[in-house]
Motif scaffolding. Structure first.
Motif, PDB file in Angstrom:
ATOM      1  N   THR A   8     -74.717  16.477 -21.825  1.00 36.46           N
ATOM      2  CA  THR A   8     -74.556  15.969 -23.191  1.00 36.46           C
ATOM      3  C   THR A   8     -75.158  16.930 -24.201  1.00 36.46           C
ATOM      4  N   GLU A   9     -76.343  17.448 -23.904  1.00 32.98           N
ATOM      5  CA  GLU A   9     -76.986  18.403 -24.806  1.00 32.98           C
ATOM      6  C   GLU A   9     -76.160  19.678 -24.933  1.00 32.98           C
ATOM      7  N   ALA A  10     -75.611  20.151 -23.835  1.00 35.41           N
ATOM      8  CA  ALA A  10     -74.788  21.363 -23.869  1.00 35.41           C
ATOM      9  C   ALA A  10     -73.547  21.158 -24.723  1.00 35.41           C
ATOM     10  N   VAL A  11     -72.904  20.019 -24.590  1.00 32.87           N
ATOM     11  CA  VAL A  11     -71.698  19.729 -25.379  1.00 32.87           C
ATOM     12  C   VAL A  11     -72.052  19.620 -26.859  1.00 32.87           C
ATOM     13  N   GLU A  12     -73.149  18.973 -27.177  1.00 44.26           N
ATOM     14  CA  GLU A  12     -73.564  18.841 -28.578  1.00 44.26           C
ATOM     15  C   GLU A  12     -73.899  20.205 -29.192  1.00 44.26           C
ATOM     16  N   THR A  13     -74.532  21.063 -28.420  1.00 44.75           N
ATOM     17  CA  THR A  13     -74.842  22.411 -28.899  1.00 44.75           C
ATOM     18  C   THR A  13     -73.562  23.203 -29.123  1.00 44.75           C
ATOM     19  N   TYR A  14     -72.617  23.075 -28.225  1.00 48.88           N
ATOM     20  CA  TYR A  14     -71.325  23.746 -28.358  1.00 48.88           C
ATOM     21  C   TYR A  14     -70.609  23.286 -29.629  1.00 48.88           C
ATOM     22  N   LYS A  15     -70.612  21.995 -29.878  1.00 47.43           N
ATOM     23  CA  LYS A  15     -69.985  21.452 -31.096  1.00 47.43           C
ATOM     24  C   LYS A  15     -70.684  21.990 -32.342  1.00 47.43           C
ATOM     25  N   ALA A  16     -72.013  22.027 -32.313  1.00 49.91           N
ATOM     26  CA  ALA A  16     -72.771  22.529 -33.465  1.00 49.91           C
ATOM     27  C   ALA A  16     -72.471  24.005 -33.713  1.00 49.91           C
ATOM     28  N   TYR A  17     -72.324  24.768 -32.644  1.00 48.78           N
ATOM     29  CA  TYR A  17     -71.969  26.186 -32.776  1.00 48.78           C
ATOM     30  C   TYR A  17     -70.659  26.331 -33.541  1.00 48.78           C
ATOM     31  N   TRP A  18     -69.657  25.547 -33.174  1.00 51.47           N
ATOM     32  CA  TRP A  18     -68.362  25.678 -33.832  1.00 51.47           C
ATOM     33  C   TRP A  18     -68.385  25.158 -35.261  1.00 51.47           C
ATOM     34  N   LEU A  19     -69.239  24.221 -35.581  1.00 49.54           N
ATOM     35  CA  LEU A  19     -69.405  23.809 -36.981  1.00 49.54           C
ATOM     36  C   LEU A  19     -69.991  24.965 -37.791  1.00 49.54           C
ATOM     37  N   GLU A  20     -70.947  25.675 -37.201  1.00 50.03           N
ATOM     38  CA  GLU A  20     -71.513  26.839 -37.875  1.00 50.03           C
ATOM     39  C   GLU A  20     -70.469  27.943 -38.018  1.00 50.03           C
ATOM     40  N   MET A  21     -69.625  28.114 -37.020  1.00 52.30           N
ATOM     41  CA  MET A  21     -68.564  29.115 -37.112  1.00 52.30           C
ATOM     42  C   MET A  21     -67.605  28.782 -38.251  1.00 52.30           C
ATOM     43  N   GLN A  22     -67.331  27.510 -38.462  1.00 49.00           N
ATOM     44  CA  GLN A  22     -66.477  27.117 -39.589  1.00 49.00           C
ATOM     45  C   GLN A  22     -67.122  27.532 -40.904  1.00 49.00           C
ATOM     46  N   LYS A  23     -68.429  27.349 -41.025  1.00 49.82           N
ATOM     47  CA  LYS A  23     -69.138  27.785 -42.235  1.00 49.82           C
ATOM     48  C   LYS A  23     -69.016  29.292 -42.401  1.00 49.82           C
ATOM     49  N   LEU A  24     -69.149  30.013 -41.302  1.00 46.81           N
ATOM     50  CA  LEU A  24     -69.057  31.461 -41.351  1.00 46.81           C
ATOM     51  C   LEU A  24     -67.666  31.919 -41.792  1.00 46.81           C
ATOM     52  N   TYR A  25     -66.634  31.318 -41.232  1.00 52.85           N
ATOM     53  CA  TYR A  25     -65.265  31.667 -41.630  1.00 52.85           C
ATOM     54  C   TYR A  25     -65.015  31.351 -43.102  1.00 52.85           C
ATOM     55  N   ALA A  26     -65.616  30.288 -43.606  1.00 49.30           N
ATOM     56  CA  ALA A  26     -65.397  29.872 -44.995  1.00 49.30           C
ATOM     57  C   ALA A  26     -66.164  30.741 -45.989  1.00 49.30           C
TER      58      ALA A  26
END
Length: 58
Positions: free
Chosen positions: A9-27
């Motif tokens: 569960t922690e690994a999946v949540e970290t993975y999701k958070a990473y991609w949210l940060e990537m969205q910020k980076l792309y924007a």
């Protein structure tokens, strides 16, 4: 919760958070709004940082 399930569960949540940060980076073409160091390291972080050939080639 079973320790193995908690780890998954922690690994999946970290993975999701990473991609949210990537969205910020792309924007944000400056790359200053994302906090990828919190979720990535090594080559994953290097290739995602502004100026790398991964996202924002110079």
């Amino acid at each position: 919760m079973d320790p193995e399930e908690a780890t998954k569960t922690e690994a999946v949540e970290t993975y999701k958070a990473y991609w949210l940060e990537m969205q910020k980076l792309y924007a944000d073409s400056t790359g200053k709004k994302a906090n990828l160091k919190r979720y990535a390291a090594s080559s994953a972080l290097t290739s995602a940082e502004p100026g790398s050939t991964g996202l924002f080639p110079e």
